[in-house]
Design a protein around this motif. Structure first.
Motif, short mmCIF file in Angstrom:
data_model
loop_
_atom_site.label_atom_id
_atom_site.label_comp_id
_atom_site.label_asym_id
_atom_site.label_seq_id
_atom_site.Cartn_x
_atom_site.Cartn_y
_atom_site.Cartn_z
N PHE A 63 1.18 -1.13 0.12
CA PHE A 63 -0.33 0.01 -0.30
C PHE A 63 0.72 1.29 -0.01
CE2 PHE A 63 -3.12 -2.71 1.92
CZ PHE A 63 -4.30 -2.84 1.11
N SER A 64 0.32 1.84 -1.02
CA SER A 64 1.84 3.70 -1.09
C SER A 64 0.50 4.61 -0.92
CB SER A 64 1.85 3.50 -2.25
OG SER A 64 2.55 5.09 -2.46
N LYS A 65 1.38 5.19 -0.55
CA LYS A 65 0.82 6.86 -1.18
C LYS A 65 0.37 7.52 -1.77
CE LYS A 65 3.59 8.72 2.13
NZ LYS A 65 4.11 9.56 3.26
N ASP A 66 1.83 7.03 -2.83
CA ASP A 66 2.04 7.40 -4.20
C ASP A 66 0.53 6.96 -5.03
OD1 ASP A 66 3.02 8.03 -6.35
OD2 ASP A 66 4.26 7.65 -6.48
N LEU A 67 -0.45 7.48 -5.61
CA LEU A 67 -1.66 7.50 -5.99
C LEU A 67 -1.75 7.50 -7.54
CD1 LEU A 67 -4.64 8.41 -4.01
CD2 LEU A 67 -2.83 6.61 -3.80
N SER A 68 -0.46 7.57 -7.52
CA SER A 68 -0.11 7.83 -9.21
C SER A 68 0.60 6.97 -10.59
CB SER A 68 1.03 9.05 -9.93
OG SER A 68 2.34 8.91 -9.33
N LYS A 69 1.04 5.87 -9.44
CA LYS A 69 0.70 4.65 -10.65
C LYS A 69 0.61 3.47 -9.77
CE LYS A 69 5.55 4.73 -7.86
NZ LYS A 69 6.99 4.48 -8.28
N PRO A 70 0.46 2.11 -10.13
CA PRO A 70 0.04 1.04 -9.60
C PRO A 70 0.42 0.43 -8.41
CG PRO A 70 0.49 0.77 -12.10
CD PRO A 70 0.87 1.95 -11.88
N MET A 71 -0.33 -0.35 -7.65
CA MET A 71 0.28 -0.46 -6.19
C MET A 71 0.66 -2.42 -6.01
SD MET A 71 -1.83 1.28 -3.59
CE MET A 71 -1.98 3.09 -3.96
N LYS A 72 1.56 -2.99 -6.25
CA LYS A 72 1.78 -4.16 -5.83
C LYS A 72 1.83 -4.74 -4.82
CE LYS A 72 5.26 -4.11 -9.93
NZ LYS A 72 5.93 -4.19 -10.60
N LEU A 73 0.34 -5.46 -4.27
CA LEU A 73 0.55 -5.71 -3.06
C LEU A 73 0.66 -7.16 -3.28
CD1 LEU A 73 -1.07 -5.10 -0.28
CD2 LEU A 73 -3.14 -5.48 -1.38
N VAL A 74 1.36 -7.15 -1.66
CA VAL A 74 1.67 -8.42 -1.21
C VAL A 74 1.19 -8.81 -0.30
CG1 VAL A 74 3.64 -11.03 -1.62
CG2 VAL A 74 3.76 -8.99 -3.20
N SER A 75 0.92 -10.04 0.11
CA SER A 75 0.10 -11.00 1.92
C SER A 75 0.77 -12.13 1.92
CB SER A 75 -1.14 -10.34 1.56
OG SER A 75 -1.15 -10.63 2.97
N GLN A 76 0.85 -12.59 2.71
CA GLN A 76 1.29 -13.37 3.41
C GLN A 76 0.35 -14.64 4.35
OE1 GLN A 76 5.73 -15.07 2.27
NE2 GLN A 76 5.39 -12.76 2.25
N ASN A 77 -0.43 -15.55 4.35
CA ASN A 77 -0.57 -15.64 5.41
C ASN A 77 -0.66 -17.87 5.90
OD1 ASN A 77 -3.06 -17.50 4.23
ND2 ASN A 77 -3.36 -15.35 3.83
N ILE A 78 -1.18 -17.90 7.17
CA ILE A 78 -0.74 -19.20 7.57
C ILE A 78 -2.00 -19.72 8.37
CG2 ILE A 78 0.49 -20.81 8.87
CD1 ILE A 78 3.08 -18.96 9.33
#
Length: 290
Positions: free
Chosen positions: A143-158
Motif C-alpha cells: 500500500f502506498s501514498k503515491d496514487l500516480s502508479k499501480p500498487m503491487k500488493l503482497v500478503s502472506q498468511n498461515i
C-alpha cells in the motif's frame, strides 16, 4: 440529536435546513475515525452513492470494526486484516459480501494432462472451503501514498487446517492406476502457507480515489494433504481403500498438479470479493494522514 436506529452509525439528518419527514429521511453511514462511537454528526455529504433514482442516499463507511492505519504501520494493517477475516466469516452485507465460512465456489475442473502424475478428468461441484477465515496474516506490503502508479500488493498468511468439501466426478489414471467414481470428496490441508500477490490500480471518482484489482496470484505450501472420496469404483471397498492409500501416500506428487487448479479458482473468488469491498470505500478512508 439523531434518534436511535437498529443499524449502527445510521443518522437522520436535516439537509439544507429542511427537516425530512419519516418517509423522506435519508440514511447514511458515517465514516468515523473512532468507530467505538455509536453515532457521529456528519457535516458533509461527500462520497455519496445514490440509490433508487436518488430517493435515498447512503454514505459508505469502512467495515466495522476496521480502523485506519498509518501507511508504514504493518502491524496495524495485520490487526485490521484479522478483524476483517472475523467479520467476513459471517458476511459483510453492506458491501454485498456473503458469509465466507465456508467459502463457496461453484466448480473446479481439471482436465487430464498426459505428462503429469494425474492423468484424470476431475470435476468438483458445490465446493466449500472451511476454516478459510481462520488464517493468521503474517505480512502485508505494497500500500502506498503515491496514487500516480499501480500498487503491487503482497500478503502472506498461515492457516493451521483447511478442509475442502465437494461433490466430485473422476475418471482416468493416477500413477498408472485406473480410477473412476462419483460421490463426495474431502481434502484436508495441514499448515497451509499462502502468498497472495496482485496489482491494484487507482481510479478517481468524484474527487476521491478507489482501488480496483487485476488478477490475483496465489502460491501455496502445505505440510500434508489427506484425501477421502466416497463411492470410488461404484462403492467397491477393497479397490477404494487401496486407491485412497496410494493417493494419500503420494499426496505431495498429486498436490503439485491439483493445487494450482484450486489456487486459480480461489484467486478468482478472492478478486471478486476484493472488488466488492473496494468499489464504494475511498482509498483515503483506509489510512491515517502521516
Amino acid at each position: 440529536m439523531p434518534k436511535a436506529h437498529k443499524y449502527p452509525y445510521i443518522l437522520y439528518l436535516a439537509i439544507n435546513n429542511k427537516r425530512w419527514n419519516e418517509q423522506q429521511q435519508l440514511e447514511l453511514l458515517c465514516v468515523n475515525d473512532k468507530l467505538e462511537y455509536k453515532y457521529k454528526q456528519c457535516s458533509t455529504l461527500t462520497n455519496l452513492r445514490y440509490l433508487n433514482n436518488h430517493t435515498s442516499i447512503r454514505f459508505i463507511s469502512p467495515v466495522e470494526p476496521i480502523t485506519r492505519c498509518h501507511f508504514a504501520d504493518e502491524k496495524c494493517m495485520i490487526e485490521q486484516a484479522h478483524k476483517l477475516f472475523e467479520k467476513a466469516a459471517t458476511g459483510v452485507p453492506e458491501n454485498d459480501i456473503p458469509a465466507l465460512e465456508p467459502l463457496k465456489l461453484d466448480k473446479i475442473e481439471m482436465l487430464g494432462d498426459k505428462n503429469s502424475a494425474l492423468k484424470i478428468d476431475l470435476i468438483m461441484n458445490d465446493v466449500e472451503i472451511h476454516n478459510y477465515t481462520k488464517a493468521r496474516v503474517t505480512s502485508i506490503k505494497g500500500f502506498s501514498k503515491d496514487l500516480s502508479k499501480p500498487m503491487k500488493l503482497v500478503s502472506q498468511n498461515i492457516n493451521p487446517r483447511i478442509t475442502i468439501k465437494s461433490k466430485y466426478k473422476i475418471n482416468g489414471n493416477i500413477l498408472v492406476l485406473p480410477i473412476r467414481g462419483e460421490g463426495e470428496l474431502t481434502m484436508v490441508l495441514d499448515n497451509l502457507k499462502t502468498r497472495f500477490s496482485t496489482t491494484l490500480k487507482v481510479e478517481e471518482r468524484d474527487g476521491n480515489h478507489f482501488l480496483s484489482g487485476d488478477t490475483i496470484k496465489l502460491e501455496t505450501q502445505m505440510d500434508n494433504v489427506h484425501i477421502d472420496m466416497t463411492n470410488l469404483f461404484n462403492g467397491d471397498k477393497t479397490l477404494s481403500e487401496s486407491m485412497l492409500q496410494v493417493m494419500n501416500y503420494n499426496w505431495r506428487l498429486l498436490s503439485d498438479d491439483l493445487t494450482p487448479i484450486i489456487n486459480e479458482a480461489l484467486g478468482n473468488k478472492v478478486k471478486e470479493l476484493l472488488l466488492k469491498f473496494f468499489k464504494d470505500i475511498p482509498y483515503e478512508d483506509y489510512f491515517l494522514a502521516d
